[in-house]
Design an enzyme around this catalytic site. Structure first.
Site, PDB file in Angstrom:
ATOM      1  N   GLU A  78      -1.505   8.845   5.503  1.00  0.00           N
ATOM      2  CA  GLU A  78      -2.538   9.203   6.463  1.00  0.00           C
ATOM      3  C   GLU A  78      -3.007  10.623   6.150  1.00  0.00           C
ATOM      4  O   GLU A  78      -2.215  11.487   5.806  1.00  0.00           O
ATOM      5  CB  GLU A  78      -1.994   9.127   7.892  1.00  0.00           C
TER       6      GLU A  78
ATOM      7  N   GLY B 187      12.026  20.925   8.001  1.00  0.00           N
ATOM      8  CA  GLY B 187      11.358  21.091   9.290  1.00  0.00           C
ATOM      9  C   GLY B 187      11.893  20.147  10.334  1.00  0.00           C
ATOM     10  O   GLY B 187      13.073  19.768  10.332  1.00  0.00           O
TER      11      GLY B 187
ATOM     12  N   LYS C 101       8.085  -1.087  -2.341  1.00  0.00           N
ATOM     13  CA  LYS C 101       7.470  -0.399  -1.194  1.00  0.00           C
ATOM     14  C   LYS C 101       8.537   0.192  -0.260  1.00  0.00           C
ATOM     15  O   LYS C 101       8.503   1.377   0.089  1.00  0.00           O
ATOM     16  CB  LYS C 101       6.584  -1.393  -0.435  1.00  0.00           C
TER      17      LYS C 101
ATOM     18  N   ASN D 162       9.378   4.384   0.364  1.00  0.00           N
ATOM     19  CA  ASN D 162       9.386   5.100   1.649  1.00  0.00           C
ATOM     20  C   ASN D 162      10.786   5.609   1.991  1.00  0.00           C
ATOM     21  O   ASN D 162      10.951   6.709   2.514  1.00  0.00           O
ATOM     22  CB  ASN D 162       8.849   4.204   2.771  1.00  0.00           C
TER      23      ASN D 162
ATOM     24  N   LYS E 240      10.327   3.261  10.405  1.00  0.00           N
ATOM     25  CA  LYS E 240      10.272   1.800  10.579  1.00  0.00           C
ATOM     26  C   LYS E 240      10.726   1.081   9.303  1.00  0.00           C
ATOM     27  O   LYS E 240      11.528   0.144   9.343  1.00  0.00           O
ATOM     28  CB  LYS E 240       8.839   1.387  10.925  1.00  0.00           C
TER      29      LYS E 240
ATOM     30  N   GLU F  23       0.846  -1.199   0.000  1.00  0.00           N
ATOM     31  CA  GLU F  23       0.000   0.000   0.000  1.00  0.00           C
ATOM     32  C   GLU F  23       0.878   1.244   0.000  1.00  0.00           C
ATOM     33  O   GLU F  23       1.980   1.225   0.523  1.00  0.00           O
ATOM     34  CB  GLU F  23      -0.952  -0.035   1.201  1.00  0.00           C
ATOM     35  N   PHE F  24       0.343   2.300  -0.597  1.00  0.00           N
ATOM     36  CA  PHE F  24       1.065   3.580  -0.646  1.00  0.00           C
ATOM     37  C   PHE F  24       0.158   4.689  -0.112  1.00  0.00           C
ATOM     38  O   PHE F  24       0.097   5.780  -0.676  1.00  0.00           O
ATOM     39  CB  PHE F  24       1.516   3.872  -2.082  1.00  0.00           C
TER      40      PHE F  24
ATOM     41  N   ARG G 269       1.618   8.131  16.802  1.00  0.00           N
ATOM     42  CA  ARG G 269       2.656   7.097  16.827  1.00  0.00           C
ATOM     43  C   ARG G 269       3.948   7.661  16.245  1.00  0.00           C
ATOM     44  O   ARG G 269       3.955   8.236  15.168  1.00  0.00           O
ATOM     45  CB  ARG G 269       2.210   5.868  16.021  1.00  0.00           C
TER      46      ARG G 269
ATOM     47  N   CYS H  23       5.523   4.826   9.738  1.00  0.00           N
ATOM     48  CA  CYS H  23       6.008   4.105   8.547  1.00  0.00           C
ATOM     49  C   CYS H  23       7.434   4.426   8.111  1.00  0.00           C
ATOM     50  O   CYS H  23       8.259   3.516   7.999  1.00  0.00           O
ATOM     51  CB  CYS H  23       5.074   4.364   7.380  1.00  0.00           C
TER      52      CYS H  23
HETATM   53  C1  UGA Z   1       4.090   7.297   4.277  1.00  0.00           C
HETATM   54  C2  UGA Z   1       4.187   7.310   2.740  1.00  0.00           C
HETATM   55  O1  UGA Z   1       4.116   8.666   2.285  1.00  0.00           O
HETATM   56  C3  UGA Z   1       3.047   6.506   2.122  1.00  0.00           C
HETATM   57  O2  UGA Z   1       3.180   6.457   0.711  1.00  0.00           O
HETATM   58  C4  UGA Z   1       3.088   5.080   2.686  1.00  0.00           C
HETATM   59  O3  UGA Z   1       2.028   4.294   2.190  1.00  0.00           O
HETATM   60  C5  UGA Z   1       2.982   5.145   4.202  1.00  0.00           C
HETATM   61  O4  UGA Z   1       4.063   5.938   4.721  1.00  0.00           O
HETATM   62  C6  UGA Z   1       3.064   3.736   4.721  1.00  0.00           C
HETATM   63  O5  UGA Z   1       4.090   3.093   4.510  1.00  0.00           O
HETATM   64  O6  UGA Z   1       2.062   3.223   5.224  1.00  0.00           O
HETATM   65  P1  UGA Z   1       2.638   8.629   6.082  1.00  0.00           P
HETATM   66  O7  UGA Z   1       3.381   7.873   7.127  1.00  0.00           O
HETATM   67  O8  UGA Z   1       1.160   8.775   6.201  1.00  0.00           O
HETATM   68  O9  UGA Z   1       2.891   7.977   4.632  1.00  0.00           O
HETATM   69  O10 UGA Z   1       3.280  10.064   6.097  1.00  0.00           O
HETATM   70  P2  UGA Z   1       3.858  11.131   5.071  1.00  0.00           P
HETATM   71  O11 UGA Z   1       2.779  12.004   4.569  1.00  0.00           O
HETATM   72  O12 UGA Z   1       4.711  10.500   4.057  1.00  0.00           O
HETATM   73  O13 UGA Z   1       4.757  11.996   6.071  1.00  0.00           O
HETATM   74  C7  UGA Z   1       5.764  11.381   6.890  1.00  0.00           C
HETATM   75  C8  UGA Z   1       6.477  12.400   7.739  1.00  0.00           C
HETATM   76  O14 UGA Z   1       7.320  13.213   6.931  1.00  0.00           O
HETATM   77  C9  UGA Z   1       5.564  13.364   8.498  1.00  0.00           C
HETATM   78  O15 UGA Z   1       6.078  13.522   9.805  1.00  0.00           O
HETATM   79  C10 UGA Z   1       5.680  14.661   7.734  1.00  0.00           C
HETATM   80  O16 UGA Z   1       5.466  15.802   8.529  1.00  0.00           O
HETATM   81  C11 UGA Z   1       7.133  14.585   7.244  1.00  0.00           C
HETATM   82  N1  UGA Z   1       7.405  15.376   6.019  1.00  0.00           N
HETATM   83  C12 UGA Z   1       6.743  15.084   4.860  1.00  0.00           C
HETATM   84  C13 UGA Z   1       8.355  16.385   6.052  1.00  0.00           C
HETATM   85  O17 UGA Z   1       8.980  16.650   7.101  1.00  0.00           O
HETATM   86  N2  UGA Z   1       8.619  17.079   4.904  1.00  0.00           N
HETATM   87  C14 UGA Z   1       7.979  16.828   3.739  1.00  0.00           C
HETATM   88  O18 UGA Z   1       8.284  17.508   2.739  1.00  0.00           O
HETATM   89  C15 UGA Z   1       7.023  15.812   3.718  1.00  0.00           C
END
Ligand code: UGA
Length: 454
Positions: A159, A275, A226, A230, A285, A155-156, A350, A282
């Protein structure tokens, strides 16, 4: 949709399972989501989502109402009555960075007793390469020969955007060795692949009109797609944070730099927000699991390790900014923290770096008054020292620094004049570069962002 498939989703009240079950029922299949958590199953059958996600309650209630979706704790009979079984159970990290496979092994044992006729077992959980062979061997212990095929279908989902990502994906990855299983999965996903999905309230975020690319490959390659995806996203974030540190040294503005880089079509704008770093269940991990995939004596994954190390240092660097702005240590100073979730548009804390920051603030003797738009009582169980407040204004009351840790849009629209008058020392550390420096300075705040952002 011609003929709906009978589908069972195991781990169906968790994040990935719930979105999968909702999505598959919405596109016409008959779905039962199975979970061991009776309270969540009851809550979901009553039409209430335990997960904060835009549009989720509407899709949930519609599919409960039309009878295409239900929730159950009965794994065995749900598996027996299904043609396709999606496995979405959690695979958390152990302390040593290895993946805890206990849930997936337990589920494989239980599925093996329900293999009364040919079924496809679809693994959505992110599990290390080699684990699918383990699952196969568990299933083979009880199942008849040729009674199942296994497909890895990572999955991609992000959240906060999970339903959009499910219905309008960039690609669908299928790993396996059975043409029969591939063609059934293509059939299941047909409305999505052909871009026939149209759901009120869930905006199509893709500009593409061609069918969604389906990558059919072997199991190991599907799994590495996958993990590597990530890891690459995490690498972009640590990379831009590294550049952000350089910007601070030479007084260049990281927002301008990232924007200018992003216009290069080979680079693009996404995942270049400097930031506090990447948190959540995800990215970190999966990065650790990818590193652990190989024997470090035979092959060193230095680059991936550096991505993790850079991310770990971001927490201390933000706390140091608070200390520097106050020009004193943090003992007995009051810090108003805005945002506790690991990113905006989710209620998930989390592996939230915001929580790591508040822990560090406590270690240095600070008093933390916190506010988050969606997290409330949960925080008390995470850290009893966090003083939860019912608004940003009460968190700011008497504070020496306002520290923004999650980039919630709500924080853009606060009355900063009011915040100014509530604080005992009006100073802001903005670890997500959410606010505009000049606006805050005009109001009289001292302001520090990341990467000399202005
Ligand atoms: C991530 C991946 O983006 C999804 O494609 C994947 O399916 C998912 O993990 C998973 O393996 O289940 P997610 O954990 O929901 O999704 O979070 P992201 O939106 O990717 O953000 C991750 C972290 O990076 C957050 O703390 C966010 O604030 C930070 N972030 C994101 C930054 O610091 N800078 C950015 O430019 C983008």
């Amino acid at each position: 949709m011609n003929k709906p498939q009978k589908i069972c989703v195991i781990g169906g009240s968790g994040y990935v399972g719930l979105i999968t079950g909702l999505g598959l029922s919405e596109i016409g299949h008959e779905v039962v989501n199975v979970d061991i958590d009776r309270a969540r199953v009851d809550q979901l059958n009553a039409g209430k989502s335990p997960i904060y996600e835009s549009g989720i309650d509407v899709v949930l209630r519609r599919n409960l109402h039309n009878g295409r979706l239900r929730f159950s704790t009965d794994l065995q009979s749900s598996v027996k009555n299904s043609q396709v079984v999606f496995v979405t159970v959690g695979t958390p990290s152990l302390k040593n960075g290895q993946i805890d496979l206990s849930q997936i092994i337990e589920v494989a044992n239980q599925i093996s007793s329900g293999l009364n006729e040919y079924k496809i077992i679809v693994i959505k959980s992110t599990i290390p390469v080699g684990t699918i062979e383990l699952i196969k061997s568990i299933l083979n212990e009880k199942a008849q020969q040729d009674c199942f095929d296994i497909v890895s279908n990572p999955e991609f989902l992000r959240e906060g955007n999970a339903l959009k990502d499910f219905f309008f994906p960039d690609r669908i990855v299928l790993g396996g060795d059975s043409d029969k299983a591939f063609s059934i999965l293509r059939y299941i996903y047909k409305p999505i692949i052909n871009r026939e999905v149209s759901i009120k309230g869930i905006q199509n975020i893709s500009k593409e009109t061609d069918p969604v690319p389906v990558i059919q490959t072997d199991i190991a390659s599907a799994q590495i797609i996958k993990y590597a995806s990530n890891a690459f996203l995490a690498t972009r974030i640590s990379f831009i944070n590294e550049i952000s540190g350089i910007c601070e040294q030479v007084n260049a503005d990281i927002k301008e730099v990232a924007n200018g880089m992003g216009y290069d079509s080979r680079i693009g704008h996404s995942y270049l927000e400097a930031g506090l770093g990447f948190g959540g269940p995800c990215l970190e991990k999966d990065l650790r699991a990818l590193i652990n995939t190989v024997d470090q004596d035979k092959y060193q994954t230095d680059l991936l390790q550096a991505v993790l190390d850079k991310n770990d240092r971001q927490v201390a660097s933000v706390v140091n900014k608070v200390e520097k702005l106050l020009d004193t240590n943090l003992y007995n100073r009051t810090i108003a923290v805005l945002g506790l979730t690991f990113k905006p548009e989710t209620n998930d804390i989390r592996n939230s770096l915001a929580i790591r920051v508040t822990n560090e603030l406590h270690k240095r003797g600070a008093v933390v008054q916190s506010y988050d738009p969606v997290v409330n009582n949960e925080i008390l169980s995470v850290d009893p020292n966090l003083k939860p407040c019912d608004s940003a204004y009460s968190a700011a009351q008497g504070a020496d620094v306002l520290l923004i840790l999650t980039g919630w849009k709500d924080f853009l629209h606060l009355d900063y004049k009011q915040i100014y008058s509530n604080m005992s020392n009006p100073a802001i550390v903005d670890s997500r570069n959410l606010l505009v420096q000049s606006d805050m300075i005009e109001l009289g705040f001292k302001y520090v962002g990341m990467g000399a952002s202005r």
